[in-house]
Scaffold this motif. Structure first.
Motif, PDB file in Angstrom:
ATOM      1  N   TYR A   1       0.864  -1.181   0.000  1.00 27.55           N
ATOM      2  CA  TYR A   1       0.000   0.000   0.000  1.00 27.55           C
ATOM      3  C   TYR A   1       0.901   1.232   0.000  1.00 27.55           C
ATOM      4  O   TYR A   1       0.944   2.002   0.970  1.00 27.55           O
ATOM      5  CB  TYR A   1      -0.978  -0.048   1.189  1.00 27.55           C
TER       6      TYR A   1
ATOM      7  N   THR B   1      -4.417   0.629  -3.790  1.00 23.16           N
ATOM      8  CA  THR B   1      -5.719   0.015  -3.825  1.00 23.16           C
ATOM      9  C   THR B   1      -6.074  -0.556  -5.199  1.00 23.16           C
ATOM     10  O   THR B   1      -7.167  -1.132  -5.357  1.00 23.16           O
ATOM     11  CB  THR B   1      -6.820   1.037  -3.433  1.00 23.16           C
TER      12      THR B   1
ATOM     13  N   CYS C   1      -6.250  -0.555   3.379  1.00 23.18           N
ATOM     14  CA  CYS C   1      -5.328  -1.650   3.680  1.00 23.18           C
ATOM     15  C   CYS C   1      -5.825  -2.443   4.903  1.00 23.18           C
ATOM     16  O   CYS C   1      -5.956  -3.672   4.865  1.00 23.18           O
ATOM     17  CB  CYS C   1      -3.933  -1.070   3.938  1.00 23.18           C
TER      18      CYS C   1
END
Ligand code: F6P
Length: 552
Positions: free
Chosen positions: A341, A385, A427
């Motif tokens: 992430y 994402t 996340c």
């Protein structure tokens, strides 16, 4: 090292039994029953935190896995690696990438020898050369043949001579020199080099030809083409200001026409996929500066010391490796997904593909017999994402259970914090969702609240229910810095090492990639008409004929 099969290990048999019990666990229940599960199943080292609590494990699982590590003599093999024994026995080589990041002042540095040669001096000597060269380029003292400052660095390499430099320069983008633009060419597909050459100016470009062997077809071809392109714009004498090499093969570098004074050497005890710490990191040191490169090495060294010194119970690479073994060999997970992430870590999954799969993609044990268990899982992934909107559906509800490593950075390197809050929320939400799932009674309650009638509810219920109980690790760091990135890479290197030790394979050779290289040379000379077509199978013959027709 043990020359018994892994499946004969007492701890392995106990784990097989234990697995039968584990099949009945749901992590939701484990978390409800154990409020201190995070404290018990997370640990910190070298600026990283590993949360491994969202796995289908109990303390008893870890105890058995640790017994397995002891029975497979992981500690002895680890010590043999660090002290320079030739554990890569199929190539008669020591495995000492860790020595590249050991500071000269560290107690064990001076003692290290390979074939009677004290290597610390060699390592420090090359580091000093990297320091002075990169400082001159960055400060504008090293200039191109028309007197202009260097603006573009083109690293030409492939595999370990490409993936590490590209991944690290991208990850540490915020530390890079504002004048220097980094480019990476690896693919023999001319579209790769062509696009870079279209973008750079021969007066201000420095090419680094990076190849351990200096024989790799793709790299040599790209380097020759870059050289020809350069010579269209400048005289031969100018080459020395624009081409440097990184290699273990001084003879081939000389033959290519690069002055060996402009060659940064490394040694055969550094495996290609472990070479980012060597002179292969030249493009990194140019981009982020030598002090930051040293901090990168120091971060890895901090993880090395942890790996060497921490008891197995609190040893991060060991625990991460054992959880991987649990998922792979008992729950039969065929792949491991890597989900960074952080946009700057977008090349990290590709980097790990070579590190892990080229190391442990093996089916023969150290004693020459076939393995009896599955070895390396497929490694793949993409940044969060983005992955959530592409393949996470399968990870949540598909028929295979794929463990995931989430990698997150608490503080961003930008000043638009609202993005980072959303990123981190996603996340943490994903790992929670994989663990919890959504049970039928929760789906039912939701649908009732939305006013669904009974028929609609019954139709939707199975589709909207998901079991969860899907394992993940989360690796957290405060900031993405040269030091934390160094530690992160070293963590995965040592995890890979521990798994190879448990499977009883040699993680440091790569014979499997050789056959294709040899066959490609034969087919290439057939395509260029230099050789009479060999008798291949019908498919290969037809493909060659079609290509010959198209290429003329
Ligand atoms: O083909 C695999 C491999 O040998 C890797 O192990 C290595 O990183 C890559 O090729 C590149 O090799 P070289 O640095 O010698 O060009």
């Amino acid at each position: 090292m043990p020359n018994t099969a892994l499946t004969d290990a007492a701890a392995f048999k106990q784990l097989q039994e234990h697995h039968q019990t584990a099949l009945g666990w749901h992590m939701r229940e484990l978390f409800s029953a154990q409020p201190d599960r995070f404290e018990r199943m997370s640990l910190s080292a070298a600026g990283l935190l590993l949360d491994y609590s969202k796995n289908r494990i109990e303390s008893s699982t870890l105890e058995l896995l640790l017994s397995l590590a002891r029975e497979r003599q992981v500690e002895a093999l680890r010590d043999a690696m660090f002290t320079g024994e030739k554990i890569n026995f199929t190539e008669h080589r020591a495995v000492l990438h860790t020595a590249l990041r050991t500071p000269a002042a560290q107690a064990d540095a001076a003692a290290l020898q390979v074939d009677g040669q004290h290597i610390a001096e060699d390592v420090q000597g090359v580091l000093s050369r990297i320091q002075s060269f990169t400082t001159r380029v960055r400060d504008g003292q090293w200039r191109g043949h028309t007197g202009k400052e260097i603006t573009d660095i083109v690293n030409i390499g492939i595999g370990g001579s490409h993936l590490g430099p590209q991944m690290v320069c991208t990850a540490l983008h915020n530390f890079t020199h504002p004048r220097l633009q980094s480019h990476f060419v690896s693919n023999v597909d001319g579209h790769d080099l062509d696009a870079v050459l279209a973008d750079v100016n021969p007066e201000t470009t420095l090419f680094i030809v990076a190849s351990k062997t200096f024989t790799t077809q793709e790299t040599m071809m790209n380097a020759q083409t870059a050289r020809r392109w350069f010579l269209k714009h400048a005289k031969e004498a100018a080459l020395a200001l624009h081409f440097v090499a990184v290699s273990t093969n001084a003879q081939a570098v000389g033959a290519f026409g690069i002055d060996t004074a402009n060659m940064f050497p490394f040694w055969d005890w550094v495996g290609g996929r472990y070479s980012v710490w060597s002179a292969i990191g030249l493009s990194i040191a140019l981009a982020i500066g030598f002090d930051n490169f040293r901090a990168f090495l120091d971060g890895a060294n901090a993880m090395d010391r942890h790996f060497r010194e921490a008891p197995l119970e609190s040893n991060m690479p060991v625990i991460q490796a054992l959880i991987g073994i649990w998922n792979r060999n008992f729950f039969n997970s065929e792949s491991l997904s890597i989900a960074p992430y952080h946009h700057n870590l977008r090349f990290f999954p590709a980097y790990l593909q070579q590190l892990d799969m080229e190391s442990n993609g093996k089916r023969i044990t150290r004693d020459g017999s076939a393995v009896e268990v599955a070895t390396c899982p497929f490694i793949w992934g993409d940044v969060g994402t983005n992955g959530q909107h592409a393949f996470f559906q399968l990870l949540h509800q598909g028929t295979d259970i794929t463990p995931i490593d989430f990698i997150a950075v608490l503080k961003p390197a930008h000043d638009i914090p609202q993005h980072h809050q959303v990123l981190l929320a996603n996340c943490f939400a994903q790992s929670e969702a994989f663990m919890r799932g959504k049970q039928a009674d929760e789906v039912r309650a939701d649908l009732q609240q939305q006013g669904a009638n009974e028929a609609e509810l019954n139709m939707l219920l199975p589709h909207k229910t998901f079991n969860g109980n899907r394992p993940s690790n989360t690796i957290l760091m405060q900031e993405l810095t040269p030091a934390t990135l160094g530690a992160l890479i070293a963590l995965y290197e040592h995890k890979t090492f521990v798994q190879g030790a448990i499977w009883g394979i040699n993680s440091f050779d790569q014979w499997g990639v050789e056959l294709g290289k040899v066959l490609a040379k034969t087919i290439h000379s057939e395509l260029t008409g230099e050789a009479v077509p060999a008798r291949h199978d019908a498919s290969t013959n037809a493909l060659i004929a079609l290509a010959k027709q198209a290429l003329g």
